[in-house]
Design an enzyme around this catalytic site. Sequence first.
Site, mmCIF file in Angstrom:
data_model
loop_
_atom_site.group_PDB
_atom_site.id
_atom_site.type_symbol
_atom_site.label_atom_id
_atom_site.label_comp_id
_atom_site.label_asym_id
_atom_site.label_seq_id
_atom_site.Cartn_x
_atom_site.Cartn_y
_atom_site.Cartn_z
ATOM 1 N N ASP A 13 -3.288 2.761 -0.651
ATOM 2 C CA ASP A 13 -1.930 2.449 -1.086
ATOM 3 C C ASP A 13 -1.302 3.676 -1.747
ATOM 4 O OD1 ASP A 13 0.368 1.227 -2.116
ATOM 5 O OD2 ASP A 13 -0.683 -0.675 -2.313
ATOM 6 N N ASP A 14 -0.177 4.109 -1.227
ATOM 7 C CA ASP A 14 0.565 5.220 -1.844
ATOM 8 C C ASP A 14 -0.182 6.554 -1.841
ATOM 9 O OD1 ASP A 14 2.541 3.402 -2.368
ATOM 10 O OD2 ASP A 14 2.487 3.600 -4.549
ATOM 11 N N CYS A 36 5.552 -0.579 1.084
ATOM 12 C CA CYS A 36 4.394 -1.439 1.265
ATOM 13 C C CYS A 36 4.545 -2.639 2.209
ATOM 14 C CB CYS A 36 4.051 -1.904 -0.124
ATOM 15 S SG CYS A 36 2.491 -2.614 -0.210
ATOM 16 N N LYS A 43 -5.305 -6.038 -1.002
ATOM 17 C CA LYS A 43 -3.923 -6.436 -1.328
ATOM 18 C C LYS A 43 -3.220 -7.041 -0.109
ATOM 19 C CE LYS A 43 0.306 -3.777 -2.285
ATOM 20 N NZ LYS A 43 0.846 -2.680 -3.125
ATOM 21 N N HIS A 102 0.312 -8.820 -0.122
ATOM 22 C CA HIS A 102 1.703 -8.386 -0.256
ATOM 23 C C HIS A 102 2.606 -8.735 0.926
ATOM 24 C CE1 HIS A 102 4.586 -5.241 -2.176
ATOM 25 N NE2 HIS A 102 4.907 -6.490 -2.450
ATOM 26 N N HIS A 133 -2.183 3.087 -5.899
ATOM 27 C CA HIS A 133 -0.889 2.623 -6.413
ATOM 28 C C HIS A 133 -0.926 2.623 -7.946
ATOM 29 C CE1 HIS A 133 2.510 -0.156 -6.952
ATOM 30 N NE2 HIS A 133 2.788 -0.025 -5.663
ATOM 31 N N ASP A 144 -0.407 3.444 3.409
ATOM 32 C CA ASP A 144 0.649 2.498 3.810
ATOM 33 C C ASP A 144 2.026 3.159 3.813
ATOM 34 O OD1 ASP A 144 0.855 2.719 1.026
ATOM 35 O OD2 ASP A 144 1.398 0.617 0.750
ATOM 36 N N ASN A 145 2.150 4.244 3.054
ATOM 37 C CA ASN A 145 3.402 5.024 3.014
ATOM 38 C C ASN A 145 3.096 6.313 2.268
ATOM 39 O OD1 ASN A 145 4.062 2.351 0.917
ATOM 40 N ND2 ASN A 145 3.768 4.370 0.010
#
Length: 498
Positions: A38-39, A76, A130, A132, A218, A277-278
């Site tokens: 994540d991130d 996300c 996660k 989301h 994240h 994810d990004n």
Amino acid sequence: MSSSEIFRLVLLLVATVSYCACRRSRSRHPHIIFIVADDLGWSDVGWRDPEMHTPALDRLAKEGIILNQAYMQSSCSPSRGALMTGKYPFRLGLQHSVISAGKKEYLTDKETILPQYLRTLGYATHIVGKWHLGFCDWKYTPTYRGFDTFYGFYNAAQGYFNHTGKKNGYDFRDNEKVDWSAKGTYSTHLFATRAQRIVRDHDPDKPLFLYLPFQAVHGPFEVPQEYIDNYCSHVQDKARRVHCGMVAALDEAVGNVSQSLQDFGLADNAIVIFTTDNGGPTKKGSSNWPLRGSKTTLWEGGTRAISFVQSKSRRLLPKQGVTFNGLMHVVDWLPTLLTAAGYDSNDIPANIDGINMWKQLRRVRGRSPRREMVYNIDEVKDNAAIRIGRWKLIQGKAGKPNGWYNPPTGVRSRKVPRGKAPTLQLFDLKRDPNETRNLIKRKPKIVQRLLRKLEKYKRELVLSEPRSRMLKMSDPKLFNNTWSPGFCSEVKPTEDCL
Ligand SMILES: *[C@@H]1O[C@H](CO)[C@@H](O)[C@H](O)[C@H]1NC(C)=O
Ligand SMILES: *[C@@H]1O[C@H](CO)[C@@H](O)[C@H](O)[C@H]1NC(C)=O
Ligand SMILES: *[C@@H]1O[C@H](CO)[C@@H](O)[C@H](O)[C@H]1NC(C)=O
Ligand SMILES: *[C@@H]1O[C@H](CO)[C@@H](O)[C@H](O)[C@H]1NC(C)=O
């Protein structure tokens, strides 16, 4: 030898050969381990910034295929929605921002999603981490959407140790049950341990789909101190030092899961995918250098993802230790993985945006079948971006931060352009992947071509739900201070729901 003896000998030979073939490949369907960080920014790994400590990721990437032009959405929920459906978020109403705690927001249940497809081939399907993608009703939660098991949390963010998010709501489940035993343990350890247990308990002859979207890296920015002390004390910038520790823990987790695949006999029939994810949030120590911009922006730094695919099996991935430069987009994973899993191409729905890349991943040469992609179309922010070949057009505001940040030690950063951002920008990504020169005035014909294409896509837009308030019925206090499904309909939950 009589003819009947020859016949028997041939039969025996055929039987032996097919027995061996069957022993070697066990299941026709490869295990699929899909790991999402994540991130994690473009330069947040050791092979791009040697100050980062990622020996496991470095090794896996080096063994496998580095995907050099793999794109995700810039945040996300849109990325996860696109991964699950093979469709652009602007067709799902998911294009504007992320799903927020306590609101009536979710990935529509009218879509069939990745684990549901894989189940039809006999896959065991697990999600660890996660979600989301919404939880206001049980029907939007993982175990109602094709996953055999769920271990993790529903919302966007929470404390890494206390698993408590907005409104002091605890958010951690083992399948549908609140799991209080997670309290106090760092999530990266919890998720690695559970993933390893799933691998250990799995019958290698049955295909496994393990979706492993980590909380790391994240915010909030937390990690057991030993990861900072052991691996990151040399990092000067304080935010980047903590970030480095979080990445080091994530790396250890990926290494542990990879080791389990080996130990329990799954590795020789497994495909491991790793992606962010990004892009990284550059204000908090993450680095997308030398790419421009940050998470949530339409710049390359928000969307071009650190990503690789790896396999111990040359039968699955004949070319290894290479870089694939072809264009890929997150929507491509669905048809690509279904093909790898043995889906008949006629059974892959035609109304998706994803393109099957399995052949390219096996060959790693020639042109990508993907020639164009939509970064996003957001009617609320009133911005959009599209790429065709080498050209990228950004319409409206690409988003901030819009500069170049956190270069490796000793490298000077670039000046961030000041003044009002132009409303149309054109970049030649082949010559200028860092997005430094806006060519809008120089290439009017190309601009027109990209604009026409973008307008065509815009006609297919599904409007995103207008932003709503947090629903009163979602209040964790009504659910023993936990975030819990059952508030979509806005009626007070009955006692037995608590
Ligand atoms: C949980 O941890 C986060 C991050 O450290 C912190 O901000 C938050 O206040 C904690 N929540 C509770 C209820 O302790
Ligand atoms: C990885 O495995 C080692 C050895 O069992 C363990 O000490 C470590 O905590 C694990 N790391 C994570 C992130 O799970
Ligand atoms: C992008 O920026 C990096 C870092 O400054 C530089 O090394 C690289 O050459 C740039 N790429 C191009 C094509 O200009
Ligand atoms: C309510 O929450 C507490 C922790 O705050 C937990 O110990 C208890 O088991 C929960 N009660 C129910 C009925 O789930």
